[in-house]
Write a protein that holds these residues in place. Sequence first.
Motif, mmCIF file in Angstrom:
data_model
loop_
_atom_site.group_PDB
_atom_site.id
_atom_site.type_symbol
_atom_site.label_atom_id
_atom_site.label_comp_id
_atom_site.label_asym_id
_atom_site.label_seq_id
_atom_site.Cartn_x
_atom_site.Cartn_y
_atom_site.Cartn_z
ATOM 1 N N ASP A 84 0.860 -1.190 0.000
ATOM 2 C CA ASP A 84 0.000 0.000 0.000
ATOM 3 C C ASP A 84 0.892 1.235 0.000
ATOM 4 O O ASP A 84 1.549 1.546 1.007
ATOM 5 C CB ASP A 84 -0.911 -0.018 1.229
ATOM 6 N N MET A 85 0.948 1.937 -1.139
ATOM 7 C CA MET A 85 1.842 3.089 -1.255
ATOM 8 C C MET A 85 1.419 4.237 -0.337
ATOM 9 O O MET A 85 2.232 5.106 -0.018
ATOM 10 C CB MET A 85 1.890 3.576 -2.702
ATOM 11 N N ALA A 90 3.384 -0.367 6.656
ATOM 12 C CA ALA A 90 2.665 -1.595 7.011
ATOM 13 C C ALA A 90 3.293 -2.829 6.394
ATOM 14 O O ALA A 90 2.909 -3.957 6.728
ATOM 15 C CB ALA A 90 1.196 -1.486 6.587
ATOM 16 N N GLY A 91 4.235 -2.626 5.468
ATOM 17 C CA GLY A 91 4.917 -3.770 4.871
ATOM 18 C C GLY A 91 4.151 -4.345 3.691
ATOM 19 O O GLY A 91 3.242 -3.727 3.139
ATOM 20 N N ILE A 92 4.532 -5.538 3.307
ATOM 21 C CA ILE A 92 3.901 -6.223 2.175
ATOM 22 C C ILE A 92 2.528 -6.716 2.607
ATOM 23 O O ILE A 92 2.388 -7.436 3.597
ATOM 24 C CB ILE A 92 4.787 -7.387 1.685
ATOM 25 N N LEU A 338 10.516 -2.635 5.274
ATOM 26 C CA LEU A 338 9.382 -1.719 5.141
ATOM 27 C C LEU A 338 8.760 -1.410 6.497
ATOM 28 O O LEU A 338 8.237 -0.311 6.714
ATOM 29 C CB LEU A 338 8.337 -2.324 4.206
ATOM 30 N N ARG A 339 8.832 -2.364 7.412
ATOM 31 C CA ARG A 339 8.290 -2.153 8.757
ATOM 32 C C ARG A 339 9.248 -1.374 9.660
ATOM 33 O O ARG A 339 8.970 -1.207 10.852
ATOM 34 C CB ARG A 339 7.996 -3.515 9.393
#
Length: 390
Positions: A84-85, A90-92, A338-339
């Motif tokens: 979610d761009m 929130a990650g994948i 990402l997290r």
Amino acid sequence: RRRRYHDYEKMDEYPEIGAALDIYADDATQTHLDGEMLTVGSNMAEVQEAVDDFVQETMLDKYLWDIIRNMCKYGDCFVENIVDMNNPDAGIQRLKILNPVFIFRREDRFGYLKGFIQEVPRSTAQAQQYQGNKLDKKNTIHLDRNQLVHFRLHTSDSNYYPYGKSICAAGVRAWKSLRMMEDAMLIYRLHRAPERRIFYIDTGNLPQTKVELFMERIKAKFKKEKFFNNDSMNADERYNPLSAEEDFFVPIKNGQGTKIETLPGAQNLGEIDDVRYFRDKVLASMKIPKDFIVEKDKSPERKANLSQLDAKFAKAVMRVQRDAEVCLNTLLKRHLRLRKFPESSIATLSVKLAPPSDLSEKRKLELAEQKTRVVQAVKGLELFSNEFIY
């Protein structure tokens, strides 16, 4: 490459090869005694908890069977990481398995991955038989190198690099020969199996010019089948085409008399050793034990043989698992970055799949038990130091 993938798809439709691919995927996705498929190695409880949540949210344990089966079938499996761009922290969020026919790696001249190119087919109906057009800006999409994870069976064979090499690759030629042999066997059985009759018709003193007309009249009697017509309440005749194909009519003279002989059908319909030869070559090329696919007697000797074959086949499955674990670690580390997890905790993360064979694990335990007994016996002699023994 597309031609190879097309051959692999046709091979998958073959029952024995499809069953072999299922066995690879089943053994590679075994679960531990606690029901977990992945073993997370990390010193931080937060990392383990984040990985467990990721597996549940993306249903990775459900997708993993298909991923490994595609790896074995094509040699490649491309998995898209959907993020979610608007909320990248929130990650994948989701995983999507893509068709490897339309994905290409984009590398620099040193062989390092720069990204991926996805070709868009004209329609879904053309996707199966699509041979490809020249790649241009109109029919391609450029993807970032972190947008996909390329699961592949690593190989140093230049014919397949930088893509993976399918376990079916070595058996393509044997499979094509097997398919032709089976078609030839089926055609022969259908054509030669029925019995045929030879009618020797005594033509007596008829002149040669009238023998042919006489034989045609006799043939017509045998070619027609009588049946009762309910509409006209009479016995009618209709043409029976099978008699013309099965039977032979031969005119004879010199008072030998009319007689009928039967030509037997094919006598070697049970001989299929040549078909078995090519089937065994296909299974051998895939490193799948023949006894896993072909059912034989259930003797104690066969059970003992199966246990040995299972332990040996586990090595081939573990090679597939090692290649899958490399990509799983890449996928999970990408999610943790990402997290916003610290790099120190990400670097120590390692994911392992469950052992493919219980019998293989049993043999390891038996070896460990024997080593323990040896250590116990040697220590009782008090001749060697503990460092030497251990």
